[in-house]
Design a protein around this motif. Structure first.
Motif, PDB file in Angstrom:
ATOM      1  N   PRO A 206       0.823  -1.226   0.000  1.00  0.00           N
ATOM      2  CA  PRO A 206       0.000   0.000   0.000  1.00  0.00           C
ATOM      3  C   PRO A 206       0.854   1.272   0.000  1.00  0.00           C
ATOM      4  CG  PRO A 206      -0.873  -1.578   1.582  1.00  0.00           C
ATOM      5  CD  PRO A 206       0.425  -2.155   1.088  1.00  0.00           C
ATOM      6  N   LEU A 207       1.973   1.236   0.726  1.00  0.00           N
ATOM      7  CA  LEU A 207       2.911   2.353   0.721  1.00  0.00           C
ATOM      8  C   LEU A 207       4.321   1.801   0.554  1.00  0.00           C
ATOM      9  CD1 LEU A 207       1.714   4.628   3.683  1.00  0.00           C
ATOM     10  CD2 LEU A 207       1.599   5.171   1.239  1.00  0.00           C
ATOM     11  N   GLY A 208       5.110   2.417  -0.303  1.00  0.00           N
ATOM     12  CA  GLY A 208       6.507   2.014  -0.466  1.00  0.00           C
ATOM     13  C   GLY A 208       7.415   3.168  -0.084  1.00  0.00           C
ATOM     14  N   LYS A 209       8.714   2.950  -0.261  1.00  0.00           N
ATOM     15  CA  LYS A 209       9.685   3.998   0.034  1.00  0.00           C
ATOM     16  C   LYS A 209       9.389   5.214  -0.849  1.00  0.00           C
ATOM     17  CE  LYS A 209      14.724   4.321   0.517  1.00  0.00           C
ATOM     18  NZ  LYS A 209      15.024   5.483  -0.279  1.00  0.00           N
ATOM     19  N   ALA A 229       1.992   4.740  -4.643  1.00  0.00           N
ATOM     20  CA  ALA A 229       2.502   4.238  -3.348  1.00  0.00           C
ATOM     21  C   ALA A 229       3.944   4.647  -3.089  1.00  0.00           C
ATOM     22  CB  ALA A 229       2.368   2.718  -3.308  1.00  0.00           C
ATOM     23  N   THR A 230       4.670   5.072  -4.127  1.00  0.00           N
ATOM     24  CA  THR A 230       6.079   5.442  -3.936  1.00  0.00           C
ATOM     25  C   THR A 230       6.312   6.931  -4.239  1.00  0.00           C
ATOM     26  OG1 THR A 230       6.504   4.564  -6.167  1.00  0.00           O
ATOM     27  CG2 THR A 230       7.040   3.134  -4.321  1.00  0.00           C
ATOM     28  N   THR A 231       5.211   7.685  -4.359  1.00  0.00           N
ATOM     29  CA  THR A 231       5.342   9.139  -4.547  1.00  0.00           C
ATOM     30  C   THR A 231       5.510   9.811  -3.187  1.00  0.00           C
ATOM     31  OG1 THR A 231       4.194   9.183  -6.657  1.00  0.00           O
ATOM     32  CG2 THR A 231       4.064  11.191  -5.357  1.00  0.00           C
ATOM     33  N   LYS A 232       6.376  10.815  -3.165  1.00  0.00           N
ATOM     34  CA  LYS A 232       6.713  11.497  -1.916  1.00  0.00           C
ATOM     35  C   LYS A 232       5.550  12.315  -1.377  1.00  0.00           C
ATOM     36  CE  LYS A 232      10.811  13.392  -3.387  1.00  0.00           C
ATOM     37  NZ  LYS A 232      12.159  13.980  -3.258  1.00  0.00           N
ATOM     38  N   TYR A 233       5.654  12.648  -0.115  1.00  0.00           N
ATOM     39  CA  TYR A 233       4.620  13.447   0.559  1.00  0.00           C
ATOM     40  C   TYR A 233       4.272  14.685  -0.295  1.00  0.00           C
ATOM     41  CZ  TYR A 233       1.811  15.413   4.232  1.00  0.00           C
ATOM     42  OH  TYR A 233       0.736  15.883   4.936  1.00  0.00           O
ATOM     43  N   GLY A 234       2.975  14.853  -0.591  1.00  0.00           N
ATOM     44  CA  GLY A 234       2.517  16.050  -1.316  1.00  0.00           C
ATOM     45  C   GLY A 234       2.722  16.002  -2.814  1.00  0.00           C
ATOM     46  N   LEU A 248      -7.386  -0.322 -11.422  1.00  0.00           N
ATOM     47  CA  LEU A 248      -6.526   0.432 -10.507  1.00  0.00           C
ATOM     48  C   LEU A 248      -6.543  -0.258  -9.142  1.00  0.00           C
ATOM     49  CD1 LEU A 248      -4.695   2.710  -9.746  1.00  0.00           C
ATOM     50  CD2 LEU A 248      -6.663   4.218  -9.574  1.00  0.00           C
ATOM     51  N   PRO A 249      -5.704  -1.293  -8.991  1.00  0.00           N
ATOM     52  CA  PRO A 249      -5.698  -2.070  -7.752  1.00  0.00           C
ATOM     53  C   PRO A 249      -4.865  -1.378  -6.660  1.00  0.00           C
ATOM     54  CG  PRO A 249      -4.335  -3.129  -9.429  1.00  0.00           C
ATOM     55  CD  PRO A 249      -4.783  -1.830  -9.994  1.00  0.00           C
ATOM     56  N   ALA A 250      -5.399  -0.271  -6.143  1.00  0.00           N
ATOM     57  CA  ALA A 250      -4.650   0.581  -5.212  1.00  0.00           C
ATOM     58  C   ALA A 250      -5.365   0.651  -3.858  1.00  0.00           C
ATOM     59  CB  ALA A 250      -4.530   1.981  -5.795  1.00  0.00           C
TER      60      ALA A 250
END
Ligand code: NDP
Length: 325
Positions: A206-209, A229-234, A248-250
């Protein structure tokens, strides 16, 4: 006139044929077409891989550049050079893969002065959509100092143009491709590095680096979910394509824990003012030399075979179609 014509009786068929101009649909502007293109959607239509065409018989071709022959529209007169992108043309209204087209003048824009008709079609809907994606990142505050931008489907039409624009604007672009042999091409357009698209294609966490300041996604499905899931904050992910799937399996985690924006990009029914802005920005932010590297030209008689190659993922960059040969 010569045209690609798609028919659907017992079977779905696309063929190069002679069509009587009297059969052209209603419209207030008739255009002698110089060039059209093969976008992903055109190849879906020609091969019948997806139900893009909704009226039969249909002349495909969602883009065209040409010269006005007749007009009862106040904005256009014979001799004007014009460009058309989208508006359901090639889907519900006869399109650009023919010697002539009859259209609504409200759909047309003047050929931007910076480009020849052929260059405008080398950009086409794919390039104009790439620009809309970049404008989406800018609108959401993504700036070059924030870090890497991911571009997926990188060796395709949207991807290639997006890389060129982003690099010229000073962004650090990482190109995701399934074709490692295209790494030199992608770097020549301005990518600082490449990653194997397989890294993004499987179900991820669900969330990556946090890695990307932003992304331009042309692939959809797990690739889009992993980009979020790997996009930075904001950060912002501009989603325009489905080359890998329309699902879109998110999870909501990137959106509610990192404030990531998923910016949906449609080009087809985009208002005229946005189109004019995008074409103006293409004139200033897309390197003309890159256009030459990104495009290759075919004749109308090659369009059906090339559509099959595009569906097989074998076409690089943009295909321009000279409809008069
Ligand atoms: P292209 O065929 O030129 O490029 C698509 C690229 O996607 C390929 O070159 C390949 O890049 C990658 N790809 C193909 N198959 C797969 C797969 N199964 N899994 C992962 N990646 C794959 O198409 P366009 O650039 O013209 O269009 C790209 C997408 O954007 C399409 O889905 C199209 O429908 C959509 N689009 C949407 C618009 C809108 O208005 N929203 C407008 C224009 C396009 P590589 O070889 O580098 O991996």
């Amino acid at each position: 006139m010569k045209a690609i014509l798609i028919t659907k009786d017992e079977e779905y068929r696309a063929e190069l044929t002679d069509v009587d101009e009297a059969q052209l649909p209603d419209g207030d502007v008739t255009v002698a077409v110089d060039y059209s293109t093969l976008n992903y959607k055109d190849s879906l239509a020609i091969t019948g891989s997806s139900p893009v065409v909704r009226n039969f018989p249909m002349v495909p071709g969602i883009d065209l550049a040409g010269t006005v022959e007749e007009s009862s529209h106040a904005d256009f007169k014979p001799g004007d050079q014009v460009v058309l992108n989208g508006w359901g043309v090639g889907e519900v209204h006869w399109g650009g893969l023919a010697g002539k087209a009859r259209l609504k003048g409200d759909w047309l824009i003047p050929l931007p002065g910076a480009f020849s008709p052929k260059q405008a079609m080398a950009i086409g809907t794919a390039g104009y959509t790439a620009m809309l994606c970049v404008l989406g990142l800018e609108r959401n505050g993504v700036t070059p100092d924030q870090g890497e931008i991911l571009v997926t489907g990188a060796a395709g039409g949207v991807g290639s143009v997006a890389i060129s624009i982003l690099a010229k604007l000073g962004y650090d672009v990482i190109a995701s491709t399934g074709r490692p042999e295209q790494a030199d091409y992608l770097k020549s357009l301005g990518a600082s590095g490449t990653i194997d698209r397989a890294e993004l294609a499987e179900k991820g966490r669900p969330l990556g680096k946090e890695r990307w300041a932003g992304a331009v996604d042309t692939v959809g499905s797990h690739t889009l979910a992993n980009a979020c899931a790997t996009t930075k904050y904001g950060g912002t992910v501009a989603a325009c394509g489905l080359a890998g799937g329309f699902d879109l399996p998110a999870t909501v985690m990137p959106f509610i824990l990192r404030g990531v924006t998923l910016d949906g990009i449609d080009s087809v029914y985009r208002p005229k003012a946005d189109r004019l802005e995008a074409w103006q920005r293409l004139a200033s932010d897309l390197d003309l030399q890159h256009i030459e590297a990104i495009m290759h030209e075919i004749g109308l008689s090659d369009a059906i075979a090339t559509a099959g190659e595009q569906m097989a993922g074998k076409v690089r960059g943009r295909v321009v179609v000279d409809v008069n040969r």
